[in-house]
Design a protein around this motif. Structure first.
Motif, PDB file in Angstrom:
ATOM      1  N   ALA A  21      -5.858   0.922  11.340  1.00 27.40           N
ATOM      2  CA  ALA A  21      -5.072   1.922  10.612  1.00 27.40           C
ATOM      3  C   ALA A  21      -3.594   1.812  10.966  1.00 27.40           C
ATOM      4  CB  ALA A  21      -5.596   3.322  10.923  1.00 27.40           C
ATOM      5  N   LEU A  22      -3.297   1.538  12.227  1.00 30.57           N
ATOM      6  CA  LEU A  22      -1.903   1.374  12.634  1.00 30.57           C
ATOM      7  C   LEU A  22      -1.270   0.162  11.961  1.00 30.57           C
ATOM      8  CD1 LEU A  22      -2.154   2.198  16.449  1.00 30.57           C
ATOM      9  CD2 LEU A  22      -1.094   3.593  14.673  1.00 30.57           C
ATOM     10  N   VAL A  23      -2.040  -0.919  11.842  1.00 30.55           N
ATOM     11  CA  VAL A  23      -1.519  -2.118  11.164  1.00 30.55           C
ATOM     12  C   VAL A  23      -1.269  -1.828   9.690  1.00 30.55           C
ATOM     13  CG1 VAL A  23      -2.022  -4.506  10.545  1.00 30.55           C
ATOM     14  CG2 VAL A  23      -2.617  -3.655  12.819  1.00 30.55           C
ATOM     15  N   VAL A  24      -2.185  -1.073   9.073  1.00 29.97           N
ATOM     16  CA  VAL A  24      -2.008  -0.721   7.664  1.00 29.97           C
ATOM     17  C   VAL A  24      -0.754   0.136   7.470  1.00 29.97           C
ATOM     18  CG1 VAL A  24      -3.012   0.587   5.748  1.00 29.97           C
ATOM     19  CG2 VAL A  24      -4.453  -0.918   7.125  1.00 29.97           C
ATOM     20  N   MET A  25      -0.473   1.012   8.414  1.00 31.82           N
ATOM     21  CA  MET A  25       0.710   1.867   8.301  1.00 31.82           C
ATOM     22  C   MET A  25       2.003   1.075   8.340  1.00 31.82           C
ATOM     23  SD  MET A  25      -0.365   5.151  10.650  1.00 31.82           S
ATOM     24  CE  MET A  25       1.241   5.917  10.404  1.00 31.82           C
ATOM     25  N   VAL A  76       2.722  -1.473   6.619  1.00 31.40           N
ATOM     26  CA  VAL A  76       3.083  -1.987   5.293  1.00 31.40           C
ATOM     27  C   VAL A  76       3.463  -0.863   4.337  1.00 31.40           C
ATOM     28  CG1 VAL A  76       1.556  -3.963   5.609  1.00 31.40           C
ATOM     29  CG2 VAL A  76       0.699  -1.935   4.455  1.00 31.40           C
ATOM     30  N   ILE A  77       3.439   0.399   4.783  1.00 26.90           N
ATOM     31  CA  ILE A  77       3.809   1.517   3.920  1.00 26.90           C
ATOM     32  C   ILE A  77       5.326   1.664   3.926  1.00 26.90           C
ATOM     33  CG2 ILE A  77       3.603   3.997   3.537  1.00 26.90           C
ATOM     34  CD1 ILE A  77       0.915   3.926   4.871  1.00 26.90           C
ATOM     35  N   PRO A  78       5.980   1.555   2.775  1.00 21.56           N
ATOM     36  CA  PRO A  78       7.439   1.740   2.745  1.00 21.56           C
ATOM     37  C   PRO A  78       7.800   3.189   3.067  1.00 21.56           C
ATOM     38  CG  PRO A  78       6.647   0.623   0.760  1.00 21.56           C
ATOM     39  CD  PRO A  78       5.439   1.164   1.468  1.00 21.56           C
ATOM     40  N   PRO A  79       8.663   3.406   4.040  1.00 24.73           N
ATOM     41  CA  PRO A  79       9.028   4.803   4.372  1.00 24.73           C
ATOM     42  C   PRO A  79       9.685   5.541   3.216  1.00 24.73           C
ATOM     43  CG  PRO A  79       9.709   3.285   6.115  1.00 24.73           C
ATOM     44  CD  PRO A  79       9.288   2.444   4.958  1.00 24.73           C
ATOM     45  N   GLN A  80      10.333   4.801   2.314  1.00 28.82           N
ATOM     46  CA  GLN A  80      11.064   5.466   1.233  1.00 28.82           C
ATOM     47  C   GLN A  80      10.144   6.231   0.288  1.00 28.82           C
ATOM     48  OE1 GLN A  80      11.410   2.324   2.143  1.00 28.82           O
ATOM     49  NE2 GLN A  80      13.508   2.194   2.941  1.00 28.82           N
ATOM     50  N   VAL A  81       8.881   5.769   0.136  1.00 30.94           N
ATOM     51  CA  VAL A  81       7.982   6.434  -0.811  1.00 30.94           C
ATOM     52  C   VAL A  81       7.489   7.775  -0.269  1.00 30.94           C
ATOM     53  CG1 VAL A  81       7.244   4.203  -1.719  1.00 30.94           C
ATOM     54  CG2 VAL A  81       5.910   5.299   0.088  1.00 30.94           C
ATOM     55  N   GLN A 116      11.441   9.599  11.855  1.00 30.41           N
ATOM     56  CA  GLN A 116      11.749   8.288  12.444  1.00 30.41           C
ATOM     57  C   GLN A 116      10.724   7.878  13.490  1.00 30.41           C
ATOM     58  OE1 GLN A 116      15.796   8.592  13.846  1.00 30.41           O
ATOM     59  NE2 GLN A 116      16.653   8.280  11.811  1.00 30.41           N
ATOM     60  N   VAL A 117      10.305   8.808  14.334  1.00 28.96           N
ATOM     61  CA  VAL A 117       9.306   8.478  15.357  1.00 28.96           C
ATOM     62  C   VAL A 117       7.975   8.146  14.719  1.00 28.96           C
ATOM     63  CG1 VAL A 117       8.003   9.397  17.309  1.00 28.96           C
ATOM     64  CG2 VAL A 117      10.447   9.841  17.132  1.00 28.96           C
ATOM     65  N   GLY A 118       7.576   8.923  13.716  1.00 33.87           N
ATOM     66  CA  GLY A 118       6.285   8.693  13.077  1.00 33.87           C
ATOM     67  C   GLY A 118       6.165   7.336  12.415  1.00 33.87           C
ATOM     68  N   PHE A 119       7.263   6.838  11.861  1.00 30.12           N
ATOM     69  CA  PHE A 119       7.205   5.556  11.168  1.00 30.12           C
ATOM     70  C   PHE A 119       7.510   4.369  12.070  1.00 30.12           C
ATOM     71  CE2 PHE A 119       7.302   8.090   7.327  1.00 30.12           C
ATOM     72  CZ  PHE A 119       6.501   7.350   6.470  1.00 30.12           C
ATOM     73  N   THR A 120       7.924   4.618  13.309  1.00 29.62           N
ATOM     74  CA  THR A 120       8.216   3.515  14.219  1.00 29.62           C
ATOM     75  C   THR A 120       7.148   3.346  15.285  1.00 29.62           C
ATOM     76  OG1 THR A 120      10.553   4.097  13.923  1.00 29.62           O
ATOM     77  CG2 THR A 120      10.055   2.469  15.596  1.00 29.62           C
ATOM     78  N   VAL A 121       6.428   4.412  15.625  1.00 28.79           N
ATOM     79  CA  VAL A 121       5.392   4.330  16.656  1.00 28.79           C
ATOM     80  C   VAL A 121       4.318   3.287  16.319  1.00 28.79           C
ATOM     81  CG1 VAL A 121       3.447   5.602  17.650  1.00 28.79           C
ATOM     82  CG2 VAL A 121       5.730   6.567  17.735  1.00 28.79           C
ATOM     83  N   PRO A 122       3.824   3.188  15.071  1.00 26.24           N
ATOM     84  CA  PRO A 122       2.841   2.125  14.794  1.00 26.24           C
ATOM     85  C   PRO A 122       3.356   0.729  15.123  1.00 26.24           C
ATOM     86  CG  PRO A 122       2.845   3.720  13.019  1.00 26.24           C
ATOM     87  CD  PRO A 122       3.991   4.079  13.901  1.00 26.24           C
ATOM     88  N   PHE A 123       4.608   0.460  14.774  1.00 25.81           N
ATOM     89  CA  PHE A 123       5.187  -0.839  15.125  1.00 25.81           C
ATOM     90  C   PHE A 123       5.314  -0.994  16.629  1.00 25.81           C
ATOM     91  CE2 PHE A 123       9.106  -3.075  16.330  1.00 25.81           C
ATOM     92  CZ  PHE A 123       8.781  -4.359  15.897  1.00 25.81           C
ATOM     93  N   GLY A 124       5.730   0.086  17.316  1.00 21.70           N
ATOM     94  CA  GLY A 124       5.867   0.018  18.770  1.00 21.70           C
ATOM     95  C   GLY A 124       4.536  -0.233  19.459  1.00 21.70           C
TER      96      GLY A 124
END
Length: 222
Positions: free
Chosen positions: A119-123, A125-130, A155-163
């Motif tokens: 699920a983290l990997v899938v997140m 690929v989700i564009p934050p703009q949408v 910002q934290v929510g959309f960067t934590v999966p990458f981190g």
């Protein structure tokens, strides 16, 4: 036996010289626009209107009037303070939560760990703009619209999966024997994380912190 030192070959020396020249050249190319912006900010408007910034080296006429106007009328200091109030907490929270999440998914046995990792990997690929409009409506409901904590959450929510994805691979490379020795010495899960994992992950944590700070600082859209 000790190996006898031998001087580098002429071909190796020439290749090293070429590499150093290319590195310096790329540094000059990268730094030139920044130098131009800095010099232009110190030149009078009348001089900028009739000549390029490089004429500073011939006619070094500088002034601090531009910065005075920016501070007095544009409110640059207030904007910088707001940017710091957003970027610093977002960087700290992203780095800490990513380290905790990566450690949990790598070293702790839990149900659904594989599904959560996917699920983290899938997140990623989700564009934050949408998600701007749905999240804005949600923040309006909770009274967070136009406030700094709302930007932290975004910002934290959309960067934590990458981190987590970044740090997890680093933690997985730590030898298993190190964790086994810590367990035999009576170390708890928290002690292993605090005294072993965090110091060893310092380089990757620093890299993530730098990236998140730059992303947060430059995130003018959000």
């Amino acid at each position: 036996t000790q190996r006898r030192w031998s001087p580098p070959s002429p071909g190796h020396f020439a290749a090293s010289i070429v590499v150093h020249i290319l590195v310096v050249l790329f540094m000059v190319i990268w730094f030139t626009p920044i130098l131009g912006l800095f010099v232009s900010s110190l030149r009078p408007q009348s001089a900028m209107a009739v000549s390029g910034w490089w004429t500073f080296f011939v006619d070094p006429l500088l002034t601090g009037y531009n910065f005075q106007q920016a501070i007095r009328y544009v409110g640059v200091l207030d904007s910088a303070a707001t940017s710091l109030a957003i970027a610093i907490p977002a960087t700290v929270m992203t780095t800490l939560l990513s380290a905790i999440g990566a450690y949990a998914l790598t070293r702790m046995d839990m149900k659904g760990r594989t599904i959560l990792s996917l699920a983290l990997v899938v997140m990623l690929v989700i564009p934050p703009q949408v998600t701007i409009v749905p999240l804005l409506r949600l923040f309006v409901i909770f009274g967070l619209n136009g406030k700094v904590p709302a930007v932290w959450i975004y910002q934290v929510g959309f960067t934590v999966p990458f981190g987590i994805f970044l740090i997890r691979g680093f933690i997985a490379s730590i030898p298993e024997e190190l964790f086994e020795s810590a367990v035999l010495d009576g170390a708890t899960v928290q002690q292993i994380f605090r005294l072993i994992v965090l110091p060893l992950c310092a380089p990757i944590l620093a890299s993530l912190a730098i990236l998140q700070f730059l992303w947060s600082w430059n995130d003018l859209l959000i």
